[in-house]
Design a protein around this motif. Structure first.
Motif, short mmCIF file in Angstrom:
data_model
loop_
_atom_site.label_atom_id
_atom_site.label_comp_id
_atom_site.label_asym_id
_atom_site.label_seq_id
_atom_site.Cartn_x
_atom_site.Cartn_y
_atom_site.Cartn_z
N ASN A 664 0.81 -1.22 0.00
CA ASN A 664 0.00 0.00 0.00
C ASN A 664 0.85 1.27 0.00
O ASN A 664 0.34 2.34 -0.30
CB ASN A 664 -0.93 0.01 1.22
CG ASN A 664 -2.18 -0.81 0.98
OD1 ASN A 664 -2.43 -1.26 -0.14
ND2 ASN A 664 -2.98 -1.03 2.01
N ALA A 665 2.11 1.15 0.37
CA ALA A 665 2.97 2.34 0.40
C ALA A 665 3.37 2.71 -1.03
O ALA A 665 3.82 1.86 -1.79
CB ALA A 665 4.21 2.07 1.24
N PRO A 666 3.20 3.97 -1.39
CA PRO A 666 3.59 4.38 -2.76
C PRO A 666 5.11 4.42 -2.91
O PRO A 666 5.85 4.50 -1.92
CB PRO A 666 2.98 5.78 -2.88
CG PRO A 666 2.92 6.30 -1.48
CD PRO A 666 2.65 5.09 -0.61
N LEU A 667 5.56 4.38 -4.15
CA LEU A 667 6.98 4.50 -4.46
C LEU A 667 7.15 5.35 -5.70
O LEU A 667 6.17 5.78 -6.33
CB LEU A 667 7.61 3.12 -4.64
CG LEU A 667 6.92 2.08 -5.53
CD1 LEU A 667 7.11 2.39 -7.00
CD2 LEU A 667 7.44 0.69 -5.22
N SER A 668 8.40 5.59 -6.07
CA SER A 668 8.70 6.37 -7.27
C SER A 668 9.36 5.47 -8.30
O SER A 668 10.16 4.60 -7.96
CB SER A 668 9.64 7.54 -6.94
OG SER A 668 9.02 8.44 -6.06
N ILE A 669 9.02 5.70 -9.56
CA ILE A 669 9.67 4.96 -10.64
C ILE A 669 10.35 5.96 -11.57
O ILE A 669 9.87 7.06 -11.79
CB ILE A 669 8.69 4.07 -11.42
CG1 ILE A 669 7.55 4.90 -12.02
CG2 ILE A 669 8.16 2.96 -10.54
CD1 ILE A 669 6.63 4.10 -12.93
N ARG A 670 11.51 5.56 -12.11
CA ARG A 670 12.32 6.40 -12.98
C ARG A 670 12.59 5.64 -14.27
O ARG A 670 12.86 4.44 -14.26
CB ARG A 670 13.63 6.77 -12.30
CG ARG A 670 14.61 7.55 -13.18
CD ARG A 670 15.94 7.73 -12.47
NE ARG A 670 15.80 8.56 -11.30
CZ ARG A 670 15.97 9.89 -11.29
NH1 ARG A 670 16.29 10.52 -12.41
NH2 ARG A 670 15.83 10.57 -10.17
N ALA A 683 16.66 4.04 -2.70
CA ALA A 683 17.06 2.83 -1.98
C ALA A 683 15.89 2.19 -1.26
O ALA A 683 15.76 0.97 -1.23
CB ALA A 683 18.17 3.18 -0.98
N TYR A 684 15.00 2.98 -0.68
CA TYR A 684 13.88 2.40 0.07
C TYR A 684 12.95 1.63 -0.86
O TYR A 684 12.49 0.53 -0.54
CB TYR A 684 13.10 3.51 0.80
CG TYR A 684 11.89 2.98 1.53
CD1 TYR A 684 12.01 2.33 2.76
CD2 TYR A 684 10.62 3.11 0.97
CE1 TYR A 684 10.90 1.83 3.41
CE2 TYR A 684 9.51 2.61 1.60
CZ TYR A 684 9.64 1.97 2.83
OH TYR A 684 8.54 1.47 3.47
N ASP A 685 12.69 2.20 -2.01
CA ASP A 685 11.75 1.57 -2.93
C ASP A 685 12.29 0.30 -3.55
O ASP A 685 11.53 -0.49 -4.12
CB ASP A 685 11.36 2.56 -4.03
CG ASP A 685 10.57 3.74 -3.49
OD1 ASP A 685 9.95 3.58 -2.42
OD2 ASP A 685 10.59 4.81 -4.12
N VAL A 686 13.60 0.10 -3.49
CA VAL A 686 14.19 -1.12 -4.04
C VAL A 686 13.67 -2.36 -3.32
O VAL A 686 13.65 -3.46 -3.89
CB VAL A 686 15.73 -1.04 -3.96
CG1 VAL A 686 16.37 -2.38 -4.28
CG2 VAL A 686 16.26 0.01 -4.92
N ARG A 687 13.19 -2.22 -2.11
CA ARG A 687 12.67 -3.36 -1.35
C ARG A 687 11.57 -4.08 -2.14
O ARG A 687 11.50 -5.31 -2.12
CB ARG A 687 12.11 -2.88 0.00
CG ARG A 687 11.52 -3.99 0.85
CD ARG A 687 11.05 -3.44 2.18
NE ARG A 687 10.51 -4.49 3.03
CZ ARG A 687 9.24 -4.91 3.00
NH1 ARG A 687 8.39 -4.35 2.14
NH2 ARG A 687 8.83 -5.88 3.80
N HIS A 688 10.75 -3.33 -2.84
CA HIS A 688 9.67 -3.96 -3.61
C HIS A 688 10.24 -4.83 -4.73
O HIS A 688 9.73 -5.92 -5.00
CB HIS A 688 8.74 -2.89 -4.18
CG HIS A 688 7.54 -3.46 -4.87
ND1 HIS A 688 7.48 -3.60 -6.23
CD2 HIS A 688 6.37 -3.94 -4.39
CE1 HIS A 688 6.32 -4.13 -6.57
NE2 HIS A 688 5.62 -4.35 -5.47
N SER A 693 11.52 -10.45 -6.79
CA SER A 693 12.47 -11.44 -7.30
C SER A 693 12.58 -12.67 -6.42
O SER A 693 13.06 -13.71 -6.87
CB SER A 693 13.84 -10.79 -7.46
OG SER A 693 14.37 -10.41 -6.21
N ARG A 694 12.13 -12.58 -5.15
CA ARG A 694 12.37 -13.68 -4.21
C ARG A 694 11.11 -14.33 -3.66
O ARG A 694 11.18 -15.40 -3.06
CB ARG A 694 13.23 -13.18 -3.04
CG ARG A 694 14.60 -12.69 -3.50
CD ARG A 694 15.41 -12.07 -2.38
NE ARG A 694 16.71 -11.60 -2.88
CZ ARG A 694 17.58 -10.91 -2.18
NH1 ARG A 694 17.32 -10.60 -0.91
NH2 ARG A 694 18.72 -10.51 -2.72
#
Length: 780
Positions: A664-670, A683-688, A693-694
């Motif tokens: 539910n937490a938004p993130l940014s994409i580039r 770095a935080y958004d990389v968690r998604h 992948s796992r």
């Protein structure tokens, strides 16, 4: 002797003895006066029967050498073919035919021109070939060795490069041991040699070069492969867009065309057809821009009416014009062509999917510059240039559409507006003379949706299919050998059958990563070649050979029954799941625009991003977010239902496991310009991305049970608010008849870099009429 030969580790000596022995064996079979001629030569020049340590003997005894060589190579053959006798592995001919000498040898008798391999690779290849001959003739170890040697020399008449393949004949080469060293290899030495055949330094430790000598001569036969090499060179060059969009690239193409047609004065030109315009390239590739059409001349197609170009395009055939002065031309075209000094012409229309998209022009400065056979050559290269023109036209369309498509890639329609805006800024900066790069494109505060429908156990099923197919092929080969052994007992048949049986038993025990390639090579190189020699045996042998070939797929070169069934089943299932997902996504796109990517491997997965920053016109609210979560659950149920419907039609039983990852937490994409794709930003958004992948490897905490199971839907989350929303949606879909049974709540085992995940697991009601109606719509 040149430096390359001085460094060669083996002692190689010129000797006619192997050829003399070969001739005597043939004379015994054929009879005649040739043997008397041989005896007469050796009686008058007995030193020719011994190793020739002083090559001056060849000059002193030249008449006898010529008579001796004529016994193996008749004078007409020697006089007309490019052949030479060379001391084994020493690159300096001692005898050469006139044609060979004129093409390849300098005044000092050494090779001129250049080879297609580097000096170190050539040196290594010579040593490897010598060791293979030693292993074959003295140790009973035979290995194939493909080392094509292409010699490139200027044509004496045209000055253009010609390419010759040097076919090496080692019939008249003998390997001799020096001293009284042992002749047998230990088993570990044999294994070491076979494992390091391409490493001469390792081989020298086991078989020192000083223990061996090579006597005789190698026969070099030069085969003109210029046309084949130029076809390959053109094909490689035209794959590269630069070959037609840059001046240097096109001039290289023209040089290759000159070598192909053997005309040093040939001029080439390309033209493309776009709507009602003809886009002309200057002859010889006089280009200055990166786009093939940026600085080209645009001429209305109507101006070519009645010309040879129009006739070629209309007929779709290559057109040869012996003399341009005898051809009716529009005045401006005539001035242009004759002004370049052209008098004869070939026009090859270029087609793509039945549509003429351009022409290739080949010009010569004198009348009759091209022959009828040149039309056939032009016909062969037409498809290569058609593909090049097609790519160039695509580039032109890209420029028309704007910098956006050229700089980035095909953009999803939902976000194209943002790239268009960035392209306008880019062009503005160029106009104002500022440094110009496309600005960063980032979409903040978007919500990710990820789900996968994975074919369960596909890797194991694929391996089992390969294993069974290989075992069947080996069994069929074994039956051929056993039938042949019964018909004509031969030790080699029994030995080969034993190896086939042992290989089959090993394959049935388990399949290694390299076993498939090794087994197919073994069959192709050592077993199947025997079948041709067995075709004259009893009907049972012929029947067994026929059964083997009937079972082997011609294209794959192997038994492919189970693998084909598996691949067809995977494809059928993937096609159905992808088609259903695309239909549902199209409808969801109409509800609210979003970014969507779908991937298919062994199953289907997708990622969706939703958020206000993605839309050119605002209007996003939480209602659309909750609706998309519910849509995602419905689609997963539909994927499970379609899998169930297809099971009976699949040749190999397959099942799918379905998983949804909730965040539910938004993130940014580039947008990554270098990779031409979107990626999470920060770095935080990389968690998604790590979770994506796992997560497919997740197991229930405290057990080894996989989270995902066929006919059940798994929903992974980490936050309480995510659980509340998804549980509510699950309850709703249960009431609608999509899901059934109790919702199972589980904790997941820790994954590398990921801890604290939880999940719901619930069964899909595959017999539900409501689900069948919703998911089956359009798939009746």
């Amino acid at each position: 002797m040149d430096e390359l030969n001085k460094q060669y580790p083996f002692r190689c000596m010129l000797s006619f003895r192997p050829m003399i022995d070969c001739l005597r064996r043939s004379f015994v079979q054929a009879g005649g006066r040739s043997e008397q001629e041989l005896d007469d030569i050796l009686e008058q020049a007995p030193e020719l029967a011994d190793p020739v340590r002083d090559h001056a003997v060849l000059k002193r005894r030249a008449p006898f050498v010529e008579r001796l060589m004529a016994l193996a190579f008749p004078a007409p053959y020697w006089e007309s073919e490019p052949i030479a006798a060379v001391v084994p592995f020493v690159m300096r001919p001692v005898l050469a035919s006139p044609l060979f000498r004129s093409l390849f040898l300098g005044e000092d008798g050494a090779f001129s021109g250049r080879r297609n391999v580097s000096k170190p690779d050539f040196e290594r290849g010579r040593v490897i070939r010598a060791y293979l001959m030693i292993l074959d003739k003295l140790c009973g170890v035979r290995q194939r060795f493909e080392f094509p040697l292409i010699h490139i020399v200027p044509d004496p008449e045209t000055g253009l490069e010609r390419h010759f393949r040097m076919d090496l004949d080692f019939r008249f080469v003998e390997v001799r041991r020096t001293g009284s060293e042992r002749s047998e290899l230990e088993e570990h030495e044999r294994d070491e040699i076979l494992s390091h055949l391409t490493e001469p330094d390792r081989l020298r430790g086991i078989l020192p070069p000083q223990q061996f000598e090579f006597h005789g001569f190698t026969l070099f036969r030069a085969v003109d492969v210029t046309q084949t090499e130029m076809f390959s060179a053109l094909e490689r060059a035209l794959v590269d867009q630069e070959s037609v969009v840059s001046r240097d690239g096109f001039l290289r193409l023209q040089d290759q065309l000159r070598m192909l047609f053997r005309r040093p004065d040939l001029m080439a030109g390309l033209a493309a057809l776009h709507d009602d315009q003809v886009l002309l390239l200057n002859t010889g590739g006089d280009l200055k821009e990166s786009c093939i059409f940026h600085d080209s001349r645009h001429i209305p197609a109507a101006e070519f009416e009645g010309s040879a170009y129009e006739r070629a395009v209309t007929s779709g055939k290559v057109l040869r014009i012996p003399d341009l002065l005898e051809e009716p031309w529009p005045e401006h075209i005539k001035r242009d062509i004759l002004g370049r000094g052209a008098r004869s012409l070939i026009v090859a229309p270029l087609f793509f999917k039945g549509e003429c998209i351009g022409t290739l022009d080949l010009e010569a400065p004198e009348p009759g510059g091209f022959e009828a056979m040149d039309e056939l050559v032009a016909e062969q290269i037409r498809p290569l240039f058609a593909m090049a023109i097609k790519r160039a036209l695509d580039d032109f369309h890209v420029r028309i559409e704007g910098v956006i498509k050229q700089e980035c890639t095909a953009i999803h329609p939902t976000v194209e507006w943002r790239f268009r805006k960035a392209a306008l800024h880019y062009l503005d900066r160029i106009r104002m003379g500022r440094a110009a790069e496309l600005e960063p494109i980032v979409f903040p505060d978007v919500y990710p949706f990820y789900a996968t429908s994975d074919i369960r156990g596909s890797a194991d099923a694929r391996n089992e299919a390969v294993q069974e197919d290989l075992a069947q092929q080996l069994e069929l080969a074994l039956k051929v050998l056993q039938a042949a052994q019964a018909d004509k007992p031969l030790f080699i048949l029994k030995e080969t059958a034993g190896r086939v049986q042992a290989t089959r038993e090993r394959i049935l025990e388990g399949l290694g990563s390299s076993d498939e390639i090794a087994v197919l090579r073994f069959l192709r190189e050592e077993v199947v070649p025997l079948f041709e020699h067995l075709s004259g045996m009893s009907p049972s042998v012929v029947e067994a050979v026929h059964a083997y070939h009937e079972a082997v797929d011609d294209k794959a070169g192997t038994v492919f029954r189970l693998r084909r069934a598996f691949e067809e089943s995977v494809t059928m299932l993937n096609d159905r799941l992808a088609a259903y997902l695309d239909r549902e996504e199209s409808e969801a796109q109409a509800m609210f625009p979003h970014y969507f990517e779908r991937h298919r491997t062994d199953g289907v997965d997708y990622v969706i991003y939703v958020g206000e920053s993605l839309t050119e016109e605002n209007g996003f609210c939480e209602l659309y977010l909750r609706n998309m979560r519910l849509w995602q659950l419905r689609v997963a149920c539909g994927m499970a239902w379609h899998t169930e419907q297809l099971k009976a039609s699949l040749k190999v039983p397959l099942d799918t496991a379905h998983l949804i990852l909730v965040q539910n937490a938004p993130l940014s994409i580039r947008f990554r310009y270098d990779e031409k794709r979107f990626d999470v930003d920060g770095a935080y958004d990389v968690r998604h991305e790590i979770l994506k992948s796992r997560i497919d490897k997740a197991v229930i905490k405290g057990s080894t049970d996989r989270l995902t199971q066929p006919e059940r839907l798994a929903v992974v989350y980490s936050q309480p608010d995510e659980a509340r929303d998804m549980e509510r949606h699950i309850d709703f879909l249960r009431s609608e008849g999509f899901l059934t049974g109790e919702t199972e709540r589980v904790d997941l085992g820790d994954l590398p870099g990921v801890q604290g995940l939880k999940a719901f697991r619930v069964a899909v009601d595959l017999d539900s009429p409501a689900l069948a109606e919703a998911a089956g719509r359009g798939f009746e």
